[in-house]
Design an enzyme around this catalytic site. Structure first.
Site, short mmCIF file in Angstrom:
data_model
loop_
_atom_site.label_atom_id
_atom_site.label_comp_id
_atom_site.label_asym_id
_atom_site.label_seq_id
_atom_site.Cartn_x
_atom_site.Cartn_y
_atom_site.Cartn_z
N THR A 56 -30.12 -33.21 -45.59
CA THR A 56 -30.85 -34.46 -45.45
C THR A 56 -31.58 -34.42 -44.10
OG1 THR A 56 -29.09 -35.76 -44.39
CG2 THR A 56 -29.09 -35.67 -46.82
N GLY A 57 -32.81 -34.96 -44.10
CA GLY A 57 -33.60 -34.86 -42.88
C GLY A 57 -33.95 -33.42 -42.60
N THR B 297 -37.03 -32.07 -42.90
CA THR B 297 -38.47 -31.84 -42.73
C THR B 297 -38.82 -31.39 -41.32
OG1 THR B 297 -38.98 -34.10 -42.05
CG2 THR B 297 -39.00 -33.65 -44.42
N GLY C 24 -37.10 -30.51 -36.98
CA GLY C 24 -35.98 -30.39 -36.05
C GLY C 24 -34.86 -29.50 -36.55
N GLY D 94 -32.62 -29.96 -38.87
CA GLY D 94 -32.48 -29.89 -40.33
C GLY D 94 -33.42 -28.84 -40.90
N TYR E 17 -26.31 -46.68 -30.91
CA TYR E 17 -26.45 -45.30 -31.42
C TYR E 17 -25.13 -44.53 -31.23
CZ TYR E 17 -28.29 -40.48 -31.78
OH TYR E 17 -28.52 -39.16 -32.13
N1 LIG Z 1 -32.45 -33.96 -30.77
C1 LIG Z 1 -31.36 -34.31 -30.14
O1 LIG Z 1 -31.31 -34.21 -28.91
C2 LIG Z 1 -30.16 -34.79 -30.92
C3 LIG Z 1 -28.91 -34.73 -30.29
C4 LIG Z 1 -27.77 -35.09 -31.02
C5 LIG Z 1 -27.88 -35.50 -32.33
N2 LIG Z 1 -29.13 -35.57 -32.91
C6 LIG Z 1 -29.16 -35.97 -34.32
O2 LIG Z 1 -29.71 -34.88 -35.05
C7 LIG Z 1 -30.22 -35.35 -36.29
C8 LIG Z 1 -31.55 -34.69 -36.57
O3 LIG Z 1 -32.48 -35.09 -35.60
P1 LIG Z 1 -33.50 -34.11 -34.85
O4 LIG Z 1 -33.14 -34.14 -33.43
O5 LIG Z 1 -33.59 -32.82 -35.57
O6 LIG Z 1 -34.83 -34.97 -34.97
P2 LIG Z 1 -36.20 -34.82 -35.78
O7 LIG Z 1 -36.92 -33.59 -35.38
O8 LIG Z 1 -36.88 -36.12 -35.59
O9 LIG Z 1 -35.71 -34.67 -37.29
C9 LIG Z 1 -35.14 -35.74 -37.94
C10 LIG Z 1 -35.14 -35.45 -39.42
O10 LIG Z 1 -34.49 -36.54 -40.09
C11 LIG Z 1 -35.41 -37.12 -41.00
N3 LIG Z 1 -35.14 -38.55 -41.02
C12 LIG Z 1 -35.16 -39.43 -40.00
N4 LIG Z 1 -34.80 -40.64 -40.43
C13 LIG Z 1 -34.55 -40.52 -41.76
C14 LIG Z 1 -34.12 -41.40 -42.78
N5 LIG Z 1 -33.89 -42.69 -42.52
N6 LIG Z 1 -33.97 -40.91 -44.03
C15 LIG Z 1 -34.21 -39.62 -44.31
N7 LIG Z 1 -34.61 -38.74 -43.41
C16 LIG Z 1 -34.77 -39.18 -42.14
C17 LIG Z 1 -36.80 -36.73 -40.52
O11 LIG Z 1 -37.64 -36.65 -41.65
P3 LIG Z 1 -38.92 -37.60 -41.94
O12 LIG Z 1 -39.60 -37.82 -40.62
O13 LIG Z 1 -39.68 -36.75 -42.90
O14 LIG Z 1 -38.34 -38.81 -42.53
C18 LIG Z 1 -36.53 -35.33 -39.99
O15 LIG Z 1 -36.51 -34.40 -41.04
C19 LIG Z 1 -30.23 -36.87 -36.20
O16 LIG Z 1 -29.12 -37.38 -36.90
C20 LIG Z 1 -30.07 -37.12 -34.70
O17 LIG Z 1 -29.48 -38.37 -34.44
C21 LIG Z 1 -30.25 -35.22 -32.25
#
Ligand SMILES: NC(=O)c1ccc[n+]([C@@H]2O[C@H](COP(=O)([O-])OP(=O)(O)OC[C@H]3O[C@@H](n4cnc5c(N)ncnc54)[C@H](OP(=O)(O)O)[C@@H]3O)[C@@H](O)[C@H]2O)c1
Length: 251
Positions: free
Chosen positions: A12-13, A15, A17, A19, A150
């Site tokens: 899930t997610g 697209t 980062g 994921g 968060y």
């Molecule tokens: N980056 C960090 O520093 C960090 C640190 C710890 C944890 N995280 C966690 O890691 C996870 C992935 O985030 P990322 O950092 O890889 O950010 P990202 O690059 O913004 O990727 C987020 C992904 O989740 C999807 N997404 C967001 N909201 C959604 C929703 N409501 N339903 C379905 N898809 C959704 C986005 O797809 P669309 O835009 O296509 O919807 C995208 O594919 C998140 O749970 C975040 O809280 C991130």
């Protein structure tokens, strides 16, 4: 390495980062993936990049309506899966004074209800021997101003790692979590900050990271796929921290 030959994953997610990086690496190692994201545009673009071993579904992790359709949508592509990475989400941050009910509901719906019901809905198509990884965060381990909602939501997800592991043992499904540090993704895009504010925030964050750099999405993908692989066959109910030590090192 072809660790995932003939294996199917739902990410899930997927697209962007971590994921997306996980989907790409799963495919590189012989597997096929179903990814989700919130818009047709982002999902189509990602599937185009991932190629023929990927399938995309527009599904919002904050919408129960979407989550309850997900199993049927996945079954149009595959009958059973070997790996589920519950990763969809973003951060939004607010002081206690400024937080309103919408802020609270948005994060808890997407991260807590979203995670719980995604697992519930996908479980019937998970094989004995399959595994689940939940995406938490290092913020569950430390106090960060403006992160209260968060961090609480991610702490609830961290709790699911143990309870799900306990309940799914008898189905032969391993459950673990990945606790990431600051990773170079689009995480700030949903915060309402503009490009200059994001740059300033990162300039403040990077010196606090023991390695003085953001993590790369592939560094998370490698760890997630270790947990998904047979190499992690005795790992269950735990969280792998991949954060350059930020949750335990001060100074
Ligand atoms: N980056 C960090 O520093 C960090 C640190 C710890 C944890 N995280 C966690 O890691 C996870 C992935 O985030 P990322 O950092 O890889 O950010 P990202 O690059 O913004 O990727 C987020 C992904 O989740 C999807 N997404 C967001 N909201 C959604 C929703 N409501 N339903 C379905 N898809 C959704 C986005 O797809 P669309 O835009 O296509 O919807 C995208 O594919 C998140 O749970 C975040 O809280 C991130």
């Amino acid at each position: 390495m072809q660790r995932f030959k003939n294996k199917y994953a739902i990410i899930t997610g997927g697209t962007n980062g971590m994921g997306f990086a996980t989907a790409q690496q799963f495919i590189n190692e012989g597997g096929k993936v179903v990814i989700t994201g919130r818009s047709d545009e982002t999902v189509s673009k990602a599937v185009e990049k991932l190629g023929e071993n990927s399938h995309g579904i527009v599904s919002n992790a904050g919408s129960m309506h979407d989550i309850f359709k997900l199993q049927e949508q996945v079954k149009q592509y595959i009958d059973t899966i070997d790996f589920l990475f519950v990763n969809a989400g973003y951060g939004r941050f607010s002081s206690i004074e400024d937080a309103n009910e919408n802020h609270f509901d948005e994060l808890f719906n997407m991260l807590v209800k979203g995670t719980f019901f995604t697992v519930q809905q996908i479980l019937p198509i998970m094989k004995n021997g399959s595994s689940i990884v939940l995406n938490t965060s290092f913020v569950t381990e430390i106090g960060t101003a403006n992160f209260s909602v968060y961090s609480a939501a991610k702490s609830a997800v961290k709790s699911f790692i143990k309870t799900f592991a306990s309940e799914l043992t008898e189905k032969g499904i391993r459950v673990n979590g990945i606790s990431s540090g600051h990773i170079k993704t689009n995480i700030f895009n949903n915060t309402g900050l503009n490009a200059d504010q994001i740059k300033a925030a990162l300039e403040g964050i990077i010196p606090t990271i023991p390695f003085k750099r953001l993590g790369e999405p592939i560094e998370i993908a490698n760890s997630v796929l270790f947990l998904a692989s047979d190499e992690a066959s005795y790992i269950h109910g735990t969280e792998l921290t991949v954060d350059a030590g930020i949750s335990v090192i001060r100074g």
